[in-house]
Design a protein around this motif. Sequence first.
Motif, mmCIF file in Angstrom:
data_model
loop_
_atom_site.group_PDB
_atom_site.id
_atom_site.type_symbol
_atom_site.label_atom_id
_atom_site.label_comp_id
_atom_site.label_asym_id
_atom_site.label_seq_id
_atom_site.Cartn_x
_atom_site.Cartn_y
_atom_site.Cartn_z
ATOM 1 N N GLU A 31 7.249 43.921 48.435
ATOM 2 C CA GLU A 31 8.324 43.617 47.492
ATOM 3 C C GLU A 31 9.633 43.408 48.241
ATOM 4 O O GLU A 31 10.511 42.712 47.759
ATOM 5 N N CYS A 32 9.765 44.033 49.395
ATOM 6 C CA CYS A 32 10.997 43.969 50.179
ATOM 7 C C CYS A 32 10.741 43.194 51.474
ATOM 8 O O CYS A 32 9.596 43.007 51.887
ATOM 9 N N PRO A 33 11.797 42.754 52.146
ATOM 10 C CA PRO A 33 11.641 42.012 53.397
ATOM 11 C C PRO A 33 10.915 42.830 54.474
ATOM 12 O O PRO A 33 10.960 44.062 54.475
ATOM 13 N N ALA A 34 10.276 42.138 55.388
ATOM 14 C CA ALA A 34 9.500 42.788 56.451
ATOM 15 C C ALA A 34 10.347 43.754 57.266
ATOM 16 O O ALA A 34 9.840 44.789 57.716
ATOM 17 N N LYS A 35 11.625 43.477 57.444
ATOM 18 C CA LYS A 35 12.483 44.357 58.246
ATOM 19 C C LYS A 35 12.655 45.740 57.612
ATOM 20 O O LYS A 35 13.037 46.687 58.276
ATOM 21 N N ASP A 36 12.323 45.851 56.324
ATOM 22 C CA ASP A 36 12.516 47.099 55.594
ATOM 23 C C ASP A 36 11.214 47.819 55.251
ATOM 24 O O ASP A 36 11.222 48.760 54.468
ATOM 25 N N ARG A 37 10.079 47.378 55.824
ATOM 26 C CA ARG A 37 8.826 47.999 55.398
ATOM 27 C C ARG A 37 7.866 48.223 56.563
ATOM 28 O O ARG A 37 7.963 47.597 57.608
ATOM 29 N N LEU A 38 6.933 49.151 56.340
ATOM 30 C CA LEU A 38 5.840 49.429 57.260
ATOM 31 C C LEU A 38 4.548 49.069 56.548
ATOM 32 O O LEU A 38 4.401 49.308 55.360
ATOM 33 N N GLY A 39 3.605 48.523 57.283
ATOM 34 C CA GLY A 39 2.316 48.200 56.694
ATOM 35 C C GLY A 39 1.850 46.835 57.137
ATOM 36 O O GLY A 39 2.465 46.216 57.995
ATOM 37 N N PRO A 40 0.765 46.355 56.595
ATOM 38 C CA PRO A 40 0.080 46.826 55.399
ATOM 39 C C PRO A 40 -0.888 47.971 55.693
ATOM 40 O O PRO A 40 -1.389 48.127 56.795
ATOM 41 N N TYR A 41 -1.142 48.756 54.653
ATOM 42 C CA TYR A 41 -2.111 49.847 54.677
ATOM 43 C C TYR A 41 -3.161 49.551 53.616
ATOM 44 O O TYR A 41 -2.922 48.805 52.673
ATOM 45 N N ASP A 42 -4.328 50.172 53.775
ATOM 46 C CA ASP A 42 -5.440 49.929 52.848
ATOM 47 C C ASP A 42 -5.297 50.658 51.520
ATOM 48 O O ASP A 42 -5.836 50.204 50.508
ATOM 49 N N THR A 43 -4.602 51.791 51.517
ATOM 50 C CA THR A 43 -4.488 52.585 50.290
ATOM 51 C C THR A 43 -3.042 53.023 50.086
ATOM 52 O O THR A 43 -2.253 53.080 51.035
ATOM 53 N N PRO A 44 -2.676 53.380 48.855
ATOM 54 C CA PRO A 44 -1.329 53.889 48.613
ATOM 55 C C PRO A 44 -1.076 55.196 49.365
ATOM 56 O O PRO A 44 0.043 55.453 49.805
ATOM 57 N N GLY A 45 -2.109 56.020 49.523
ATOM 58 C CA GLY A 45 -1.953 57.280 50.253
ATOM 59 C C GLY A 45 -1.599 57.058 51.715
ATOM 60 O O GLY A 45 -0.759 57.760 52.277
ATOM 61 N N GLU A 46 -2.254 56.070 52.334
ATOM 62 C CA GLU A 46 -1.923 55.750 53.728
ATOM 63 C C GLU A 46 -0.484 55.241 53.831
ATOM 64 O O GLU A 46 0.237 55.586 54.758
ATOM 65 N N ALA A 47 -0.078 54.421 52.882
ATOM 66 C CA ALA A 47 1.291 53.901 52.890
ATOM 67 C C ALA A 47 2.302 55.026 52.704
ATOM 68 O O ALA A 47 3.361 55.037 53.329
ATOM 69 N N ALA A 48 1.968 56.004 51.862
ATOM 70 C CA ALA A 48 2.868 57.134 51.623
ATOM 71 C C ALA A 48 3.062 57.965 52.891
ATOM 72 O O ALA A 48 4.100 58.607 53.060
ATOM 73 N N ARG A 49 2.074 57.963 53.776
ATOM 74 C CA ARG A 49 2.164 58.713 55.034
ATOM 75 C C ARG A 49 2.632 57.847 56.197
ATOM 76 O O ARG A 49 2.471 58.209 57.366
ATOM 77 N N ALA A 50 3.232 56.698 55.923
ATOM 78 C CA ALA A 50 3.612 55.742 56.966
ATOM 79 C C ALA A 50 4.575 56.338 57.989
ATOM 80 O O ALA A 50 4.415 56.117 59.191
ATOM 81 N N ILE A 51 5.554 57.087 57.556
ATOM 82 C CA ILE A 51 6.523 57.677 58.481
ATOM 83 C C ILE A 51 5.819 58.677 59.397
ATOM 84 O O ILE A 51 6.024 58.676 60.618
ATOM 85 N N GLU A 52 4.982 59.518 58.823
ATOM 86 C CA GLU A 52 4.233 60.495 59.614
ATOM 87 C C GLU A 52 3.305 59.791 60.608
ATOM 88 O O GLU A 52 3.211 60.186 61.768
ATOM 89 N N THR A 53 2.635 58.725 60.165
ATOM 90 C CA THR A 53 1.747 57.961 61.035
ATOM 91 C C THR A 53 2.530 57.345 62.198
ATOM 92 O O THR A 53 2.097 57.405 63.345
ATOM 93 N N ALA A 54 3.683 56.766 61.895
ATOM 94 C CA ALA A 54 4.504 56.158 62.947
ATOM 95 C C ALA A 54 4.981 57.213 63.938
ATOM 96 O O ALA A 54 4.974 56.988 65.155
ATOM 97 N N ARG A 55 5.379 58.370 63.440
ATOM 98 C CA ARG A 55 5.843 59.449 64.315
ATOM 99 C C ARG A 55 4.709 59.928 65.230
ATOM 100 O O ARG A 55 4.904 60.133 66.417
ATOM 101 N N THR A 56 3.512 60.077 64.668
ATOM 102 C CA THR A 56 2.352 60.508 65.453
ATOM 103 C C THR A 56 2.001 59.478 66.522
ATOM 104 O O THR A 56 1.763 59.826 67.677
ATOM 105 N N ARG A 57 1.984 58.214 66.143
ATOM 106 C CA ARG A 57 1.677 57.149 67.118
ATOM 107 C C ARG A 57 2.726 57.080 68.210
ATOM 108 O O ARG A 57 2.408 56.849 69.374
ATOM 109 N N ASP A 58 3.983 57.271 67.847
ATOM 110 C CA ASP A 58 5.059 57.258 68.845
ATOM 111 C C ASP A 58 4.866 58.402 69.836
ATOM 112 O O ASP A 58 5.017 58.219 71.049
ATOM 113 N N GLU A 59 4.521 59.577 69.338
ATOM 114 C CA GLU A 59 4.316 60.728 70.217
ATOM 115 C C GLU A 59 3.118 60.490 71.136
ATOM 116 O O GLU A 59 3.181 60.808 72.328
ATOM 117 N N GLU A 60 2.041 59.924 70.605
ATOM 118 C CA GLU A 60 0.887 59.604 71.444
ATOM 119 C C GLU A 60 1.268 58.609 72.527
ATOM 120 O O GLU A 60 0.837 58.726 73.675
#
Length: 83
Positions: A31-60
Amino acid sequence: MAALFRRRTTTGKAGEWYYCLKHQKVEEGPECPAKDRLGPYDTPGEAARAIETARTRDEEWRKDPRWRDREPEPLKDEEDPPA
């Protein structure tokens, strides 16, 4: 006279889920421009955890010796508070 430039729409496919950083919400199809979003994800639950996922991947990535050309800088949460 026809318009020379057409405005691109940000609508996506049904079933693709994004996390909007600007509005801090899950969206189906962008719904918003690419600069303002993370994804795509397969489920709404995965999208809801996008910040946590990005933080985990960054740490790895920070700990991966294949990408280390210098010692990693500590994350803001890991820094010692000023004395």
